[in-house]
Write a protein that holds these residues in place. Structure first.
Motif, mmCIF file in Angstrom:
data_model
loop_
_atom_site.group_PDB
_atom_site.id
_atom_site.type_symbol
_atom_site.label_atom_id
_atom_site.label_comp_id
_atom_site.label_asym_id
_atom_site.label_seq_id
_atom_site.Cartn_x
_atom_site.Cartn_y
_atom_site.Cartn_z
ATOM 1 N N VAL A 276 64.864 -47.734 137.007
ATOM 2 C CA VAL A 276 65.022 -47.991 135.838
ATOM 3 C C VAL A 276 63.761 -48.770 135.382
ATOM 4 O O VAL A 276 63.195 -48.403 134.121
ATOM 5 N N LEU A 277 63.171 -49.569 136.058
ATOM 6 C CA LEU A 277 61.752 -50.281 135.639
ATOM 7 C C LEU A 277 60.880 -49.345 135.552
ATOM 8 O O LEU A 277 60.000 -49.380 134.611
ATOM 9 N N ALA A 278 60.878 -48.029 136.128
ATOM 10 C CA ALA A 278 59.811 -47.205 135.918
ATOM 11 C C ALA A 278 59.794 -46.344 134.639
ATOM 12 O O ALA A 278 58.837 -45.910 134.550
ATOM 13 N N VAL A 279 61.018 -46.219 134.193
ATOM 14 C CA VAL A 279 61.219 -45.546 132.938
ATOM 15 C C VAL A 279 60.288 -46.146 131.764
ATOM 16 O O VAL A 279 59.716 -45.491 131.231
ATOM 17 N N PHE A 280 60.265 -47.308 131.816
ATOM 18 C CA PHE A 280 59.574 -48.421 130.958
ATOM 19 C C PHE A 280 58.110 -48.641 131.297
ATOM 20 O O PHE A 280 57.328 -48.721 130.527
ATOM 21 N N SER B 267 52.250 -34.390 127.648
ATOM 22 C CA SER B 267 52.899 -35.018 126.810
ATOM 23 C C SER B 267 53.529 -36.375 127.616
ATOM 24 O O SER B 267 53.998 -36.377 128.822
ATOM 25 N N GLY B 268 53.253 -37.519 126.971
ATOM 26 C CA GLY B 268 54.023 -38.806 127.402
ATOM 27 C C GLY B 268 55.542 -38.697 127.599
ATOM 28 O O GLY B 268 56.488 -39.229 128.209
ATOM 29 N N ILE B 269 56.085 -38.049 126.365
ATOM 30 C CA ILE B 269 57.597 -37.932 126.309
ATOM 31 C C ILE B 269 58.060 -37.308 127.433
ATOM 32 O O ILE B 269 59.223 -37.422 127.916
ATOM 33 N N LYS B 270 57.545 -36.092 127.701
ATOM 34 C CA LYS B 270 57.980 -35.292 129.245
ATOM 35 C C LYS B 270 57.932 -36.200 130.202
ATOM 36 O O LYS B 270 59.266 -36.128 130.998
ATOM 37 N N ARG B 271 56.998 -36.990 130.439
ATOM 38 C CA ARG B 271 57.172 -37.967 131.708
ATOM 39 C C ARG B 271 58.100 -38.869 131.516
ATOM 40 O O ARG B 271 58.847 -39.050 132.454
ATOM 41 N N LEU C 64 61.057 -38.606 129.809
ATOM 42 C CA LEU C 64 62.310 -37.959 129.947
ATOM 43 C C LEU C 64 62.571 -37.608 131.664
ATOM 44 O O LEU C 64 63.706 -37.589 132.019
ATOM 45 N N LEU C 65 61.442 -37.195 132.334
ATOM 46 C CA LEU C 65 61.600 -37.070 133.867
ATOM 47 C C LEU C 65 62.019 -38.221 134.419
ATOM 48 O O LEU C 65 62.840 -38.180 135.558
ATOM 49 N N ARG C 66 61.260 -39.220 134.167
ATOM 50 C CA ARG C 66 61.748 -40.775 134.851
ATOM 51 C C ARG C 66 62.979 -41.123 134.312
ATOM 52 O O ARG C 66 63.564 -41.624 135.040
ATOM 53 N N THR C 67 63.438 -40.827 133.207
ATOM 54 C CA THR C 67 64.820 -41.176 132.790
ATOM 55 C C THR C 67 65.929 -40.647 133.454
ATOM 56 O O THR C 67 66.935 -40.875 134.051
ATOM 57 N N ALA C 68 65.710 -38.979 133.688
ATOM 58 C CA ALA C 68 66.528 -38.288 134.599
ATOM 59 C C ALA C 68 66.616 -38.818 135.863
ATOM 60 O O ALA C 68 67.837 -38.683 136.449
ATOM 61 N N ALA C 69 65.410 -38.991 136.561
ATOM 62 C CA ALA C 69 65.414 -39.585 137.978
ATOM 63 C C ALA C 69 66.179 -40.829 138.119
ATOM 64 O O ALA C 69 66.968 -40.987 139.100
ATOM 65 N N ALA C 70 66.035 -41.772 136.984
ATOM 66 C CA ALA C 70 66.779 -42.893 137.009
ATOM 67 C C ALA C 70 68.098 -42.820 136.880
ATOM 68 O O ALA C 70 68.885 -43.594 137.950
ATOM 69 N N CYS C 71 68.634 -41.938 135.997
ATOM 70 C CA CYS C 71 69.856 -41.702 135.819
ATOM 71 C C CYS C 71 70.640 -41.199 137.078
ATOM 72 O O CYS C 71 71.795 -41.403 137.598
#
Length: 724
Positions: free
Chosen positions: A186-190, A273-277, A279-286
């Protein structure tokens, strides 16, 4: 090269001796480990001793000062120092100064090497691969180390209270690790991976060290619910000497080492794209959150809500217990199994109403004193002293004495305060410090304060420490006190050495408030004292009036000061009874300790315990009920629960009892000791387990049903069961 090896060997041996215990096997093991690590570090060509000028200067200095302070703290009273100093023909102080100076120099070299060497060590297996792949493998290794340390740190911080703090089932370990990984994700997402690792390690270090000291001084771990009492903890922290022990040192060093390595991790510039990264981090966190939730659900089945926290931490892991605490916080009042309002509606009303209308009914003034950390340690341990700390306490005319069980071991004043004032067990409350989360409706007129107000009493509540502690400035008026005396400016502050707010001064101030409010109406006074509060390293040896005659290691000084303070409490209570014995009004006084001192768990348990359960014996404190008139002590017993003392005092005073108070006394007659976990002790001092004895469970359940009803905020509350 040889000189570098020698320096590192000496450094690691010195540091190993600092961290290890005093036993010969522990010293040998630590020295061997120190030599092995030193040789490993010294296999590199770099001279770490001279890299100090390039890097790490602030870190080295902090480490140096910490090491010297820890060395002085652990060894200043050590028998080893005295023996070595005597053999060398120098003073303890001189040897200590030389040892600290040597440690200062050595620690700079060691830490400088420890900071720079691991990166090379981690990269050594990948020295023949391409740089990009090498960086990737170093990231994998560091990620693994951070995750494992995330589990280790919090479990190890419980070491001083849990003999085996690490859960053995692999599923439990995996569940706790997954929960830590989910938090990092979760921290890594942000923040990204590198910064999230650093901040997670920083938070982990602060939390694990704080948890260690919370257990040491408070007797229970640091959970989210405990943060509500953080201000109170800070208010009293200046009374403690905070030891820099091996647990805190090891957690600090490992945390700093990992943070230093995280800072040096390679970062590859990424295109795209930073958005792609994101989204990938968000998916991994979920994904990690889902796995953590499933793992938590599988392990939480082993959680025993009323088991001692030591057992739950060792069985379920700290992270699982931490999340469970948050979950329990959402529903702080626990619904007892089988609760049905109809089961208690039929409770028979006593002759209360006729009694309250009797104009000849005696209404004495009633005083309840909750005495901070007032405990007779000889109940648990075979302590021998040159003077009896309770010499003035026992033998007072008109008094009956006994022992009461408190909700917590070595802390938890507000829990004891709640049980005493309300006669309700902590069993149905899902978190600590009830005053911080119970609402007005759950407190107002549902305690001895409201009860006696209905009988025409004028009520006063008082405590000499900060009014905001445990929200007493809010709760005391809500609970119904007519007069509230809180805070340092309301009370006299004399000192015995560094120990302030003496019991005798508190009693004199209480009597001043009492006499200023005298009228035809009877009075209820409630006083919470402070004198015996820890820590117990505040006074010099010349102020100790009691000394233990045996050897109790590092606790000897603590015991001497604590018992000397308890002696003052005994003298003060005798003075109070002598003063009130000459009063023109009838007065009855009940005094009880709120809990044992935090070091109670470190004392050796005597073999002839009256109650053959050490976990209960560590929560036993003295109580006394005294009156200046002919009181009825038919309900008096040698043992009691904190919840029993109010109805016992009312009965002795000849005051009417509500159905709820009758229920408490019925339990008291059969099972005088009842813990918050539900375990009990009958009149033959036989241990009763809540889940194993049906007769005991049935009686206790009926009491829990009445307690739960009294904590309701809706129309189902049966007021007639709780008022005179």
């Amino acid at each position: 090269m040889k000189r570098n090896v020698l320096f590192n060997v000496l450094c690691m041996i010195s540091f190993a001796l600092l961290l290890c215990d005093d036993t010969i096997p522990a010293i040998a093991l630590s020295v061997s480990g120190g030599i092995a690590i030193a040789v490993l570090l010294s296999r590199h060509k770099d001279s770490y001793a001279f890299s100090l000028q390039k890097n790490n200067v602030p870190t080295d200095l902090v480490f140096c000062l910490t090491s010297v302070f820890a060395f002085a703290n652990r060894w200043s009273e050590s028998s080893k120092i005295k023996a070595v100093a005597a053999r060398l023909g120098m003073s303890n102080t001189l040897l200590l100064i030389l040892g600290a100076a040597a440690l200062c120099v050595f620690s700079i070299f060691v830490f400088d090497g420890v900071v720079t060497a691991p990166k090379k060590i981690l990269g050594y297996p990948f020295r023949n691969v391409k740089q990009e792949r090498k960086d990737r493998m170093i990231w994998v290794v560091m990620t693994t180390l951070v995750i494992l340390f995330a589990f280790f740190a919090v479990q190890y911080s419980c070491l001083n209270a849990v003999y085996e703090p690490f859960p053995t089932p692999g599923t439990v370990i995996l569940a706790n690790i997954l929960m830590a990984v989910a938090a990092i994700s979760v921290l890594a997402v942000f923040l990204g991976r590198k910064i999230s690792f650093f901040f997670f390690l920083l938070i982990l270090w602060v939390w694990s060290v704080a948890n260690h000291y919370t257990i040491l001084f408070h007797g229970s771990p640091l959970y989210i619910s405990e943060l509500a009492s953080a201000k109170t903890a800070m208010e009293v922290l200046d009374g403690y000497h905070i030891p820099i022990d091996q647990v805190a040192i090891l957690l600090t060093l490992l945390s700093w080492l990992l943070m230093a390595q995280v800072v040096t991790l390679p970062v590859k510039k990424r295109n795209g794209s930073g958005i792609k990264r994101f989204l990938l981090r968000t998916a991994a966190a979920c994904l990690m959150m889902m796995m953590a939730v499933r793992a938590y659900q599988s392990v939480i089945k082993q959680y025993e809500i009323w088991a001692p926290w030591e057992r739950t931490v060792a069985r379920c892991g700290y992270y699982v217990c931490l999340v469970k605490d948050v979950e329990r916080r959402q529903n702080p009042v626990i619904l007892p199994d089988g609760y049905d309002v109809e089961k208690i509606r039929s409770a028979k009303q006593t002759e209360v109403e006729q009694g309250t209308e009797d104009p000849n009914l005696r209404r004495p003034d009633v005083i309840f004193i909750l005495n901070e950390t007032f405990c007779d340690l000889t109940f648990l341990a075979n302590l021998e002293t040159d003077v009896d700390a309770f010499g003035d306490y026992y033998g007072i005319d008109g008094a009956v004495y006994g022992f009461a069980v408190t909700p917590n071991t070595g802390g938890g004043t507000n829990n004891a305060e709640f049980e005493l004032l309300t006669s309700k067990s902590m069993h149905l409350l899902a978190q600590e410090a009830p005053f911080t989360f119970l609402g007005r409706e759950q407190l107002q007129d549902r305690s001895i304060v409201g009860y006696l107000k209905n009988l025409g009493y004028v009520t006063s509540g008082m405590h000499c420490e900060a009014a905001e502690n445990y929200k007493r400035n809010v709760v005391y008026p809500e609970i119904g006190f007519d007069h509230v005396y809180l805070g340092i400016y309301q009370f006299t502050r004399n000192r015995y050495g560094n120990r302030s707010w003496l019991d005798k001064d508190n009693y004199q101030d209480m009597l001043s408030f009492y006499e200023s409010n005298l009228s035809e109406a009877p009075q209820l006074l409630y006083l919470l004292t402070f004198q015996n509060h820890g820590g117990y390293e505040q006074n010099g040896e010349e102020l100790d009036t009691i000394h233990v005659t045996g050897d109790y290691w590092d606790l000897t000084d603590d015991l001497n000061e604590y018992l000397s303070s308890v002696r003052l409490s005994s003298e003060a209570f005798r003075w109070l009874t002598e003063y009130l014995s000459g009063a023109s009004r009838d007065v009855i006084v009940c005094m009880v300790g709120d809990h044992a001192p935090p070091f109670i768990s470190a004392l050796p348990v005597r073999s002839d315990l009256a109650i053959q359960d050490a976990s209960i014996a560590r929560r036993i404190v003295p109580y006394v009920i005294w009156s200046n008139f002919d009181a009825d002590f038919s309900f008096y017993t040698d043992y009691a629960s904190m919840t029993d003392l109010v109805p016992m005092t009312l009965c002795a005073a000849g005051l009417p009892l509500s159905p709820f108070y009758r229920e408490v006394l019925d339990l008291h007659e059969k099972y005088p000791v009842r813990t918050r976990e539900g375990d009990g002790v009958d009149t033959d001092l036989t241990i009763k387990r809540y889940e194993e004895d049906e007769t005991y469970k049935e009686l206790l359940d009926h009491y829990y049903y009445m307690e739960y009803n009294s904590l309701l905020e809706n129309g189902e509350y049966l007021e007639e069961l709780f008022i005179p």
